[in-house]
Design a protein around this motif. Structure first.
Motif, PDB file in Angstrom:
ATOM      1  N   TYR A  95      90.809  -7.152  24.856  1.00  0.00           N
ATOM      2  CA  TYR A  95      89.735  -6.179  24.701  1.00  0.00           C
ATOM      3  C   TYR A  95      89.275  -6.094  23.245  1.00  0.00           C
ATOM      4  O   TYR A  95      88.088  -6.145  22.949  1.00  0.00           O
ATOM      5  N   LEU A  96      90.238  -5.969  22.325  1.00  0.00           N
ATOM      6  CA  LEU A  96      89.882  -5.879  20.907  1.00  0.00           C
ATOM      7  C   LEU A  96      89.167  -7.141  20.442  1.00  0.00           C
ATOM      8  O   LEU A  96      88.183  -7.078  19.702  1.00  0.00           O
ATOM      9  N   ARG A  97      89.657  -8.290  20.864  1.00  0.00           N
ATOM     10  CA  ARG A  97      89.036  -9.573  20.502  1.00  0.00           C
ATOM     11  C   ARG A  97      87.599  -9.659  20.997  1.00  0.00           C
ATOM     12  O   ARG A  97      86.707 -10.087  20.277  1.00  0.00           O
ATOM     13  N   ASP A  98      87.370  -9.227  22.232  1.00  0.00           N
ATOM     14  CA  ASP A  98      86.069  -9.414  22.863  1.00  0.00           C
ATOM     15  C   ASP A  98      85.060  -8.311  22.592  1.00  0.00           C
ATOM     16  O   ASP A  98      83.857  -8.532  22.706  1.00  0.00           O
ATOM     17  N   TYR A  99      85.525  -7.096  22.260  1.00  0.00           N
ATOM     18  CA  TYR A  99      84.589  -5.973  22.175  1.00  0.00           C
ATOM     19  C   TYR A  99      84.458  -5.308  20.808  1.00  0.00           C
ATOM     20  O   TYR A  99      83.621  -4.444  20.631  1.00  0.00           O
ATOM     21  N   LEU A 100      85.265  -5.673  19.812  1.00  0.00           N
ATOM     22  CA  LEU A 100      85.136  -5.032  18.508  1.00  0.00           C
ATOM     23  C   LEU A 100      83.790  -5.333  17.857  1.00  0.00           C
ATOM     24  O   LEU A 100      83.241  -4.524  17.150  1.00  0.00           O
ATOM     25  N   GLY A 101      83.257  -6.497  18.079  1.00  0.00           N
ATOM     26  CA  GLY A 101      81.935  -6.837  17.561  1.00  0.00           C
ATOM     27  C   GLY A 101      80.891  -6.579  18.631  1.00  0.00           C
ATOM     28  O   GLY A 101      81.030  -5.698  19.460  1.00  0.00           O
ATOM     29  N   TYR A 102      79.860  -7.385  18.631  1.00  0.00           N
ATOM     30  CA  TYR A 102      78.886  -7.286  19.721  1.00  0.00           C
ATOM     31  C   TYR A 102      79.355  -8.151  20.874  1.00  0.00           C
ATOM     32  O   TYR A 102      80.122  -9.093  20.695  1.00  0.00           O
ATOM     33  N   ASN A 103      78.924  -7.828  22.066  1.00  0.00           N
ATOM     34  CA  ASN A 103      79.290  -8.554  23.276  1.00  0.00           C
ATOM     35  C   ASN A 103      78.026  -8.629  24.120  1.00  0.00           C
ATOM     36  O   ASN A 103      77.758  -7.748  24.930  1.00  0.00           O
ATOM     37  N   GLY A 155      79.864  -3.207  18.331  1.00  0.00           N
ATOM     38  CA  GLY A 155      79.031  -3.486  17.169  1.00  0.00           C
ATOM     39  C   GLY A 155      77.611  -3.853  17.569  1.00  0.00           C
ATOM     40  O   GLY A 155      77.339  -4.209  18.706  1.00  0.00           O
ATOM     41  N   THR A 156      76.709  -3.762  16.623  1.00  0.00           N
ATOM     42  CA  THR A 156      75.306  -4.113  16.844  1.00  0.00           C
ATOM     43  C   THR A 156      75.043  -5.481  16.212  1.00  0.00           C
ATOM     44  O   THR A 156      75.431  -5.709  15.074  1.00  0.00           O
ATOM     45  N   PRO A 157      74.399  -6.398  16.926  1.00  0.00           N
ATOM     46  CA  PRO A 157      74.179  -7.757  16.413  1.00  0.00           C
ATOM     47  C   PRO A 157      73.033  -7.822  15.397  1.00  0.00           C
ATOM     48  O   PRO A 157      71.989  -8.425  15.645  1.00  0.00           O
ATOM     49  N   LEU A 158      73.239  -7.219  14.242  1.00  0.00           N
ATOM     50  CA  LEU A 158      72.166  -7.107  13.252  1.00  0.00           C
ATOM     51  C   LEU A 158      71.736  -8.443  12.660  1.00  0.00           C
ATOM     52  O   LEU A 158      70.646  -8.556  12.130  1.00  0.00           O
ATOM     53  N   THR A 159      72.579  -9.453  12.745  1.00  0.00           N
ATOM     54  CA  THR A 159      72.231 -10.728  12.123  1.00  0.00           C
ATOM     55  C   THR A 159      71.589 -11.722  13.079  1.00  0.00           C
ATOM     56  O   THR A 159      71.188 -12.797  12.664  1.00  0.00           O
ATOM     57  N   ILE A 160      71.515 -11.388  14.351  1.00  0.00           N
ATOM     58  CA  ILE A 160      70.868 -12.298  15.301  1.00  0.00           C
ATOM     59  C   ILE A 160      69.377 -12.004  15.277  1.00  0.00           C
ATOM     60  O   ILE A 160      68.909 -11.038  15.862  1.00  0.00           O
ATOM     61  N   LYS A 161      68.654 -12.846  14.593  1.00  0.00           N
ATOM     62  CA  LYS A 161      67.240 -12.577  14.338  1.00  0.00           C
ATOM     63  C   LYS A 161      66.296 -13.261  15.317  1.00  0.00           C
ATOM     64  O   LYS A 161      65.174 -12.828  15.483  1.00  0.00           O
ATOM     65  N   ASN A 162      66.726 -14.351  15.926  1.00  0.00           N
ATOM     66  CA  ASN A 162      65.819 -15.110  16.789  1.00  0.00           C
ATOM     67  C   ASN A 162      66.332 -15.182  18.215  1.00  0.00           C
ATOM     68  O   ASN A 162      67.520 -15.360  18.451  1.00  0.00           O
ATOM     69  N   MET A 163      65.402 -15.061  19.140  1.00  0.00           N
ATOM     70  CA  MET A 163      65.704 -15.234  20.550  1.00  0.00           C
ATOM     71  C   MET A 163      64.584 -16.072  21.154  1.00  0.00           C
ATOM     72  O   MET A 163      63.417 -15.824  20.878  1.00  0.00           O
ATOM     73  N   LYS A 220      68.257  -4.410  16.377  1.00  0.00           N
ATOM     74  CA  LYS A 220      68.729  -3.047  16.088  1.00  0.00           C
ATOM     75  C   LYS A 220      68.770  -2.170  17.343  1.00  0.00           C
ATOM     76  O   LYS A 220      69.438  -1.147  17.356  1.00  0.00           O
ATOM     77  N   LYS A 221      68.063  -2.572  18.384  1.00  0.00           N
ATOM     78  CA  LYS A 221      68.075  -1.794  19.629  1.00  0.00           C
ATOM     79  C   LYS A 221      69.304  -2.101  20.482  1.00  0.00           C
ATOM     80  O   LYS A 221      69.567  -1.396  21.444  1.00  0.00           O
ATOM     81  N   LEU A 222      70.028  -3.144  20.140  1.00  0.00           N
ATOM     82  CA  LEU A 222      71.175  -3.541  20.946  1.00  0.00           C
ATOM     83  C   LEU A 222      72.457  -2.890  20.442  1.00  0.00           C
ATOM     84  O   LEU A 222      73.438  -3.541  20.123  1.00  0.00           O
ATOM     85  N   THR A 223      72.461  -1.560  20.399  1.00  0.00           N
ATOM     86  CA  THR A 223      73.667  -0.817  20.066  1.00  0.00           C
ATOM     87  C   THR A 223      74.599  -0.864  21.274  1.00  0.00           C
ATOM     88  O   THR A 223      74.264  -1.461  22.296  1.00  0.00           O
ATOM     89  N   THR A 224      75.750  -0.221  21.204  1.00  0.00           N
ATOM     90  CA  THR A 224      76.680  -0.227  22.333  1.00  0.00           C
ATOM     91  C   THR A 224      75.987   0.277  23.589  1.00  0.00           C
ATOM     92  O   THR A 224      75.362   1.325  23.580  1.00  0.00           O
ATOM     93  N   TYR A 225      76.116  -0.460  24.646  1.00  0.00           N
ATOM     94  CA  TYR A 225      75.447  -0.235  25.924  1.00  0.00           C
ATOM     95  C   TYR A 225      73.935  -0.312  25.781  1.00  0.00           C
ATOM     96  O   TYR A 225      73.200   0.064  26.680  1.00  0.00           O
ATOM     97  N   GLY A 226      73.457  -0.777  24.651  1.00  0.00           N
ATOM     98  CA  GLY A 226      72.014  -0.903  24.454  1.00  0.00           C
ATOM     99  C   GLY A 226      71.480  -2.036  25.296  1.00  0.00           C
ATOM    100  O   GLY A 226      71.927  -3.169  25.203  1.00  0.00           O
ATOM    101  N   GLN A 227      70.556  -1.710  26.132  1.00  0.00           N
ATOM    102  CA  GLN A 227      69.922  -2.734  26.957  1.00  0.00           C
ATOM    103  C   GLN A 227      68.505  -2.884  26.461  1.00  0.00           C
ATOM    104  O   GLN A 227      67.753  -1.931  26.411  1.00  0.00           O
ATOM    105  N   GLN A 228      68.195  -4.071  26.032  1.00  0.00           N
ATOM    106  CA  GLN A 228      66.834  -4.311  25.588  1.00  0.00           C
ATOM    107  C   GLN A 228      66.134  -5.144  26.637  1.00  0.00           C
ATOM    108  O   GLN A 228      66.592  -6.225  26.987  1.00  0.00           O
ATOM    109  N   ARG A 229      65.071  -4.602  27.154  1.00  0.00           N
ATOM    110  CA  ARG A 229      64.296  -5.339  28.140  1.00  0.00           C
ATOM    111  C   ARG A 229      63.429  -6.328  27.394  1.00  0.00           C
ATOM    112  O   ARG A 229      62.531  -5.962  26.652  1.00  0.00           O
TER     113      ARG A 229
END
Length: 186
Positions: free
Chosen positions: A67-75, A101-109, A136-145
């Motif tokens: 759990y700590l390995r998989d969820y401490l950052g963004y998932n 965590g929030t994936p602040l460094t993932i800039k491109n999709m 920045k909208k992808l906080t914990t449980y953040g769902q971005q459509r």
């Protein structure tokens, strides 16, 4: 769970099920202590329901260490996939962060579309950059459509998603093929 403390050298005295007191490293111990959905719900901790299943859909045990390995950052999970045809164009939308965590460094999709020939993706790859993606909208449980609109029908095409942090590509937490930096979803 204990605390991660340099002062205590990550060790705690702990009585085992055999009533013997032992000093053990927390991290090593956490690999053998299992977490359940009920524990995560009771402690209001985020998780993805399919995390407790293997690639065949069978339930598996997960440790506190997992759990700590998989969820401490963004998932990031590609979820709630919806492909619809609107006026001859195809729309695709999805992405949820189940991590702490929030994936602040993932800039491109980008949405990656290619021809499929007997299940094989050929070299006719087209990428569609997502202009409305906002990490920045992808906080914990953040769902971005995220909505992609592709001209024409892609129902017989291979579809994938590429997330990148500079020149590094990100694999989502889904149990799906990841090739050439692309999470292949269809």
């Amino acid at each position: 769970m204990g605390t991660l403390s340099i002062k205590h050298n990550y060790k705690e005295e702990r009585k085992g099920v055999d009533d013997v007191v032992r000093n053990s490293h927390n991290i090593a111990r956490w690999k053998n202590e299992f977490v359940t959905e009920e524990m995560l719900i009771a402690n209001k901790l985020p998780y993805y329901k399919n995390w407790f299943k293997n690639s065949n859909g069978e339930l598996i045990n997960r440790s506190i260490y997992d759990y700590l390995r998989d969820y401490l950052g963004y998932n990031l999970v590609l979820d709630n996939l919806k492909i619809s045809n609107v006026n001859g164009n195809t729309q695709v939308s999805f992405i949820i962060n189940y991590g702490l965590g929030t994936p602040l460094t993932i800039k491109n999709m980008e949405l990656v579309v290619a021809n499929k020939i007997d299940g094989i993706i050929d070299n006719s790859v087209k990428s569609y950059y997502v202009s409305n993606y906002d990490c920045k909208k992808l906080t914990t449980y953040g769902q971005q459509r995220i909505t992609f609109t592709v001209n024409g029908d892609i129902s017989n095409m291979a579809i994938g998603v590429k997330l990148s942090r500079g020149k590094y590509n990100i694999k989502t937490a889904n149990d799906i093929p990841f090739m050439n930096g692309v999470n292949n979803i269809y």
